[in-house]
Design an enzyme around this catalytic site. Structure first.
Site: not given
Length: 282
Positions: A137-138, A157, A183-184, A224, A226
């Protein structure tokens, strides 16, 4: 209809109808004219795709699958941070005069660390563990390395990949699954690009380890749209979708480091018209 179309339409509708706006807030991205690039966003979007059923390419508009693969090979196979090793120009604006994007993406995948009695980089360790200890699991890679962020021209990202193996009843081969952490994400410009990239990576790694590619779980912290993309997205999600294309790899290639874009075979990819000139916030 491609299942990826269903996921994409549902996600975009949710962001547009239930998202929160960053308008008036202090934001980093700017449009080419210097105007702040505001977004409407949703926190914690999670999408799941099963490659055993179909390849997750949207058909509302075309995703350049070979270019997707080329960039993923650039990061995980070539372990490069230089745009001269890439056949597209998507990273040009972040490169310096030598072509480098700093200690980002492929640079981090290629960093070696102690493992066992020797050293391995991140991708070699993934391949080794999947072949020798598949139920660990690593098994993961990570390009968001804090001590090197100041030397990256753009923070990653899509930064983290976790591999997980399951044994399906009645199957001789093990099934390889993947979690992609991001992350984005600029949903219009990059969502299906990233999904297809990591679906191809999952396929290549699975074939190299004599496994079946299974599920791709895509986790986006900040998904997101824009402000200058909203009208484009609203038109895009009203288009007629088509069935998913058939996407396979050349079965003769079983070494991860031997794959090229010529080994990606695409059949029956019917799509709506391409959207040209999408403005990109930097």
């Amino acid at each position: 209809m491609s299942y990826a179309d269903t996921v994409f339409i549902r996600m975009c509708q949710d962001i547009l109808e239930n998202g929160t706006s960053t308008e008036g807030e202090k934001v980093r991205p700017r449009w080419e004219d210097g105007t702040p690039a505001y977004t409407i966003k949703r926190f914690g979007v999670v999408n799941r795709y099963d490659l055993r059923r179909e390849f997750p390419a949207i058909t509302l508009r075309r995703t350049a699958l070979k270019s997707c693969m080329d960039e993923i090979l650039w990061i995980y196979q070539k372990k490069s941070n230089n745009i001269h090793d890439l056949n597209s120009h998507i990273w040009d604006q972040w490169a310096d005069e030598t072509g480098s994007i700093g200690k980002a993406y492929g640079y981090q995948i290629g960093v070696k660390s102690a493992y066992g009695e020797g050293e391995m980089d991140q991708m070699d360790r993934v391949l080794y563990d999947l072949k020798n200890n598949p139920f660990s699991r690593r098994i993961m890679t990570n390009t968001y390395v804090f001590q090197d962020l100041k030397e990256m021209h753009l923070y990653p990202c899509a930064y983290g990949v976790t591999y997980n193996v399951t044994q399906q009843p009645g199957e001789d081969k093990l099934t390889l699954n993947m979690v992609l952490n991001q992350r984005s994400q600029d949903v219009l410009a990059a969502n299906n690009w990233n999904v297809c990239q990591y679906a191809i990576l999952l396929m290549m790694v699975a074939q190299s380890c004599h496994m079946i590619p299974g599920e791709l779980l895509h986790v986006i912290a900040d998904a997101h749209i824009y402000d200058r993309h909203q009208a484009i997205v609203q038109e895009l999600i009203t288009r007629e979708p088509y069935p998913a294309p058939k996407v396979i790899l050349n079965p003769q290639v079983t070494d991860f480091y031997q794959f090229t874009t010529e080994d990606l075979w695409v059949e029956g990819y019917e799509t709506g018209p391409q959207i040209k000139g999408i403005p990109i916030a930097v």
